[in-house]
Design a protein around this motif. Structure first.
Motif, short mmCIF file in Angstrom:
data_model
loop_
_atom_site.label_atom_id
_atom_site.label_comp_id
_atom_site.label_asym_id
_atom_site.label_seq_id
_atom_site.Cartn_x
_atom_site.Cartn_y
_atom_site.Cartn_z
N SER A 153 7.48 4.05 6.42
CA SER A 153 6.32 4.05 7.32
C SER A 153 5.42 2.87 6.99
O SER A 153 5.45 2.35 5.88
N PHE A 154 4.63 2.46 7.99
CA PHE A 154 3.73 1.32 7.81
C PHE A 154 2.77 1.59 6.64
O PHE A 154 2.46 0.71 5.86
N ARG A 155 2.29 2.84 6.58
CA ARG A 155 1.30 3.20 5.57
C ARG A 155 1.91 3.07 4.16
O ARG A 155 1.29 2.53 3.25
N PHE A 156 3.15 3.56 4.02
CA PHE A 156 3.79 3.51 2.71
C PHE A 156 4.12 2.08 2.29
O PHE A 156 4.12 1.76 1.11
N VAL A 157 4.42 1.22 3.25
CA VAL A 157 4.75 -0.16 2.91
C VAL A 157 3.57 -0.79 2.18
O VAL A 157 3.72 -1.38 1.11
N ARG A 205 13.76 -0.64 -7.29
CA ARG A 205 12.83 0.45 -7.57
C ARG A 205 12.64 1.30 -6.32
O ARG A 205 12.85 0.85 -5.19
N LEU A 206 12.24 2.53 -6.56
CA LEU A 206 12.05 3.48 -5.47
C LEU A 206 10.58 3.83 -5.41
O LEU A 206 9.94 4.01 -6.44
N TYR A 207 10.01 3.92 -4.19
CA TYR A 207 8.60 4.28 -4.07
C TYR A 207 8.47 5.80 -3.93
O TYR A 207 9.14 6.41 -3.10
N ASP A 208 7.63 6.39 -4.77
CA ASP A 208 7.37 7.83 -4.71
C ASP A 208 5.99 8.01 -4.07
O ASP A 208 4.97 7.73 -4.70
N ALA A 209 5.98 8.48 -2.83
CA ALA A 209 4.72 8.57 -2.08
C ALA A 209 3.80 9.63 -2.68
O ALA A 209 2.58 9.48 -2.66
N ASP A 210 4.38 10.71 -3.23
CA ASP A 210 3.55 11.77 -3.79
C ASP A 210 2.76 11.29 -4.99
O ASP A 210 1.59 11.61 -5.16
N LYS A 211 3.42 10.52 -5.86
CA LYS A 211 2.75 10.05 -7.07
C LYS A 211 2.14 8.67 -6.87
O LYS A 211 1.48 8.15 -7.78
#
Lengths: 478, 95
Positions: free
Chosen positions: A219-223, A249-255
Motif C-alpha cells: 500500500s502507498f501508506r506502507f511504502v 528485508r521484510l516490512y512488518d506493518a504492526d511493529k
C-alpha cells in the motif's frame, strides 16, 4: 552528518488479461483454491507454454506511454529456484532482452514541482501461486490459481531521493496503469506490489551506499513508512561506524520495522538461461503502430486540456485527472450542468470527502454524476444557495432522493421573493436600533451581524445577494 | 575456465541433487569437458553476430486471450499424495 536517501523501485503490475500468460486458465480473483490451475500451471510433464498475445500488447502499450524503447525482439528466460508455489522449479521471466526498455515517468511532488524519474526496463513474467502457512500445523497448503498470472515488472532507476518521492512515483504509476487499462490497479487484491531498494550515502557523495531490498509492500501508506524506518535503521548503523549488509528485508506493518528475511538460498543464484520452450517475441513497427493507436489520453495531457477547456487552475486540473474514473465523473457532471468551476469544487470537495470517509471509489459513489449535476443546476438557477446545497448533498448521500425531491420535501427552496425578504429586514431593523445606529455611524462591521440575523430568520433560505442589496438600501435610507 | 569440486557441490545443491563422492567426481570431469568445448567456441570471433535466442529461426506465435481451460480440480488433486480443503499439501515451508 547529513545523509541522502537513494531509492529504486520494482513495481509488479498484474495485467488485466482474462487468461494466464502461458495457459488458457482463468485469472479471475477470489475463486476456490486450485479451480483455475490446470495441466500447464501444475507443470505436468509434456505441457508447453502458449504465449498470451494480449499480455504482450499491454506491455507494449505501457512502454509507449512512458516513452520507452520497445524491444523488437524480446526473449524469455528461466529463473531457476525451488519453492512449492512455483511447480515448474523456475519462473519464466525476461532477463537480457525485455519487451520494454528505457523510458521515464514524470512525478509531481507536494510543492507542485515535477521530477522526471528514469525507468530502466519493464519485463513480462509469470506470478507464483500462494502458500498458506498458517492453515495446517505441520504442512503448507498450496493454491495455484495465481500461478502463471501475467505480471509486468517495472524497474526504476535509483533516482528517487525520499519516501515521499517514492510514494509520488507509485501513485503516478498506479494512475497510469489504470488509464491504460492494463491493470485494475486494485492494491488490496495484489494487482500492484512493490519492492524497494533503499540505501543512504553522505550528502554530496557520488558513490551509492550498500542497499537493502524491502520486499512486497502493498500500500502507498506502507511504502512511505517502510522506507522511512529502513532509512533510519541504516543511518543508525552508519553513524555507529558499522556497515549496512546487502540483504532482503521484510516490512512488518504492526511493529513498524523491517527485519532480515532468513536467507532462502546461500546467495541468489538463479542460473538464468533462455527459455527453450518459447521462441523470441518479434514486435514489428506495424504492431507498435497498432498499439499506439489505442493509447488513451494520458493524465498529463488530460490535465492540460482541463486547464484550457474548463479554465481550471493547474492544481484543480491535476487533482481531477489523477484518477481516470474521477476525471470521467467530472466531465459527466460538467456536461450535464455546464458549470466547470462549480463541478470541480463539488467533485474535489464534498463528494471526495464523503467517498474518503466511506472508503469508496468514485465508481461506487452514492451520488451519481447525473444526480450531482442536478443539484448544481439548482444552485445555478438560484433555487438553493451554496450553503443549503451542502444540506441537500448530505441528504442525497443518505439516499433520500434527487436534489429536487429533497428541496421540495424539506422546504429548502431559497426565498427570492423580494417582498418576503424585505419584511424580515424591516423587523430586524426595528428591533435592533442600537446596531442600526452603530452602522449609520460608520461601523461597517455590523453589516455582517444583520446578514447573520436575516439568514437565521429565513432558516438559511434567503438569497444572499438579495439580502445584501435590501439590507444596504434599508440601512442607509433614513 | 576451470571448476572445483566445491562448485559442483554448490550447483548440485541449487539443483537439489544428492551426489555420492563418485558421482561428484564424474560430474566434475563431465562439466570440465563441456567447459573446454565452450572455451573453444569462445575463441571464435563473433563481433557483429547477433546472439541466437533459439535454435529455430522463427518468431513466437501469439495466442488470443481466451479462457479455454475448465475447472479440473477434482481430477488434478487426485494426482497429489496429500490434499485438504482444495489445497495441495507439502511439508511445512519455514520462512
Amino acid at each position: 552528518m547529513e545523509w541522502e536517501t537513494v531509492i529504486g523501485l520494482e513495481v509488479h503490475v498484474q495485467l488485466a488479461t482474462a487468461s494466464k500468460l502461458f495457459s488458457g486458465s482463468s485469472t479471475r480473483f477470489g475463486a476456490e483454491p486450485n479451480t483455475q490451475a490446470n495441466l500447464f500451471d501444475l507443470a505436468l510433464p509434456g505441457t508447453l507454454p502458449v504465449l498470451n498475445g494480449k499480455a504482450v500488447e499491454m506491455a507494449v502499450k505501457f512502454g509507449l506511454a512512458v516513452g520507452a524503447e520497445i524491444g523488437h525482439k524480446s526473449v524469455f528466460d528461466r529463473k531457476n529456484y525451488f519453492y512449492p508455489d512455483s511447480p515448474k522449479g523456475y519462473q519464466t521471466s525476461q532477463l537480457e532482452f525485455p519487451t520494454v526498455g528505457k523510458g521515464s515517468l514524470t512525478i509531481t511532488l507536494d510543492d507542485g514541482t515535477t521530477k522526471v524519474i528514469g525507468i530502466t526496463r519493464a519485463h513480462l513474467e509469470e506470478d507464483a501461486g500462494k502458500s498458506l502457512h498458517e492453515e495446517f500445523p505441520t504442512e503448507t497448503g498450496i493454491d495455484l490459481n495465481r500461478a502463471g498470472t501475467p505480471l509486468l515488472e517495472i524497474v526504476s532507476e535509483p533516482e528517487l531521493r525520499s519516501a515521499k518521492e517514492a510514494v509520488a512515483y507509485l501513485k503516478k504509476m498506479h494512475s497510469l496503469i489504470v488509464y491504460l487499462g492494463i491493470s485494475d490497479g486494485d492494491m488490496s487484491q495484489g494487482s500492484m506490489r512493490c519492492d524497494a531498494n533503499v540505501s543512504v550515502r553522505p550528502k554530496g557523495e557520488a558513490k551509492f551506499g550498500t542497499r537493502a531490498e524491502i520486499k512486497n509492500i502493498n500500500s502507498f501508506r506502507f511504502v512511505e513508512k517502510a522506507i522511512n524506518v529502513e532509512v533510519a535503521r541504516q543511518i543508525d548503523i552508519l553513524e555507529d561506524g558499522s556497515k549496512v549488509k546487502q540483504e532482503t528485508r521484510l516490512y512488518d506493518a504492526d511493529k513498524n520495522e523491517t527485519r532480515s528475511m532468513r536467507s532462502k538460498e546461500v546467495a541468489n543464484d538463479y542460473r538464468y538461461f533462455p527459455e527453450p520452450d518459447l521462441l523470441p517475441i518479434v514486435i514489428d513497427d506495424a504492431f507498435i503502430s497498432k498499439i499506439r493507436a489505442t493509447l488513451p489520453e494520458l493524465p498529463d495531457v488530460k490535465a492540460l486540456r482541463f486547464q484550457i477547456q474548463y479554465e481550471l487552475s493547474a492544481y484543480d486540473a491535476t487533482v481531477l485527472t489523477n484518477e481516470f474514473h474521477t476525471a470521467a465523473f467530472f466531465e459527466e457532471v460538467v456536461a450535464a450542468c455546464q458549470d466547470a468551476k462549480l463541478s470541480a469544487n463539488w467533485v474535489m470537495g464534498d463528494l471526495q470527502a464523503c467517498l474518503n470517509k466511506a472508503e469508496l471509489s468514485i465508481q461506487r459513489s452514492p451520488v451519481s454524476s447525473t444526480a450531482l449535476a442536478g443539484m448544481i443546476s439548482r444552485i445555478l438557477d438560484n433555487t438553493i444557495s451554496s450553503k443549503i446545497a451542502k444540506t441537500v448533498f448530505v441528504a442525497m448521500v443518505a439516499g433520500e432522493g434527487s436534489a429536487d425531491s429533497i428541496i421540495a420535501a424539506k422546504g429548502l427552496k431559497q426565498i427570492t421573493d423580494t417582498g418576503a425578504i424585505e419584511l424580515i429586514v424591516d423587523a430586524i431593523i426595528a428591533t435592533n436600533t442600537k446596531q442600526v445606529e452603530q452602522y449609520r455611524a460608520g461601523e461597517e462591521k455590523v453589516f455582517a451581524f444583520f446578514v447573520g440575523l436575516v439568514m437565521k430568520e429565513s432558516r438559511g433560505k434567503a438569497n444572499p445577494n438579495q439580502i445584501n442589496l435590501i439590507l444596504k438600501s434599508k440601512l442607509t435610507a433614513k | 575456465m576451470a571448476i572445483t569440486l566445491e562448485d559442483v557441490e554448490n550447483i548440485a545443491h541449487l539443483a537439489r541433487l544428492q551426489l555420492s563422492p563418485t558421482e561428484k567426481q564424474e560430474a566434475l570431469s563431465s562439466i570440465t569437458n563441456i567447459l573446454q568445448v565452450i572455451d573453444q567456441m569462445q575463441s571464435i570471433n563473433t563481433t557483429g553476430v547477433e546472439p541466437l535466442a533459439h535454435a529455430y529461426e522463427a518468431a513466437q506465435r501469439l495466442r488470443d486471450d481466451v479462457v479455454t481451460e475448465k475447472d479440473q480440480r477434482i481430477t488434478l488433486l487426485a494426482l497429489a499424495p496429500s490434499t485438504q480443503r482444495g489445497l495441495f499439501l507439502v511439508p511445512k515451508v519455514l520462512e
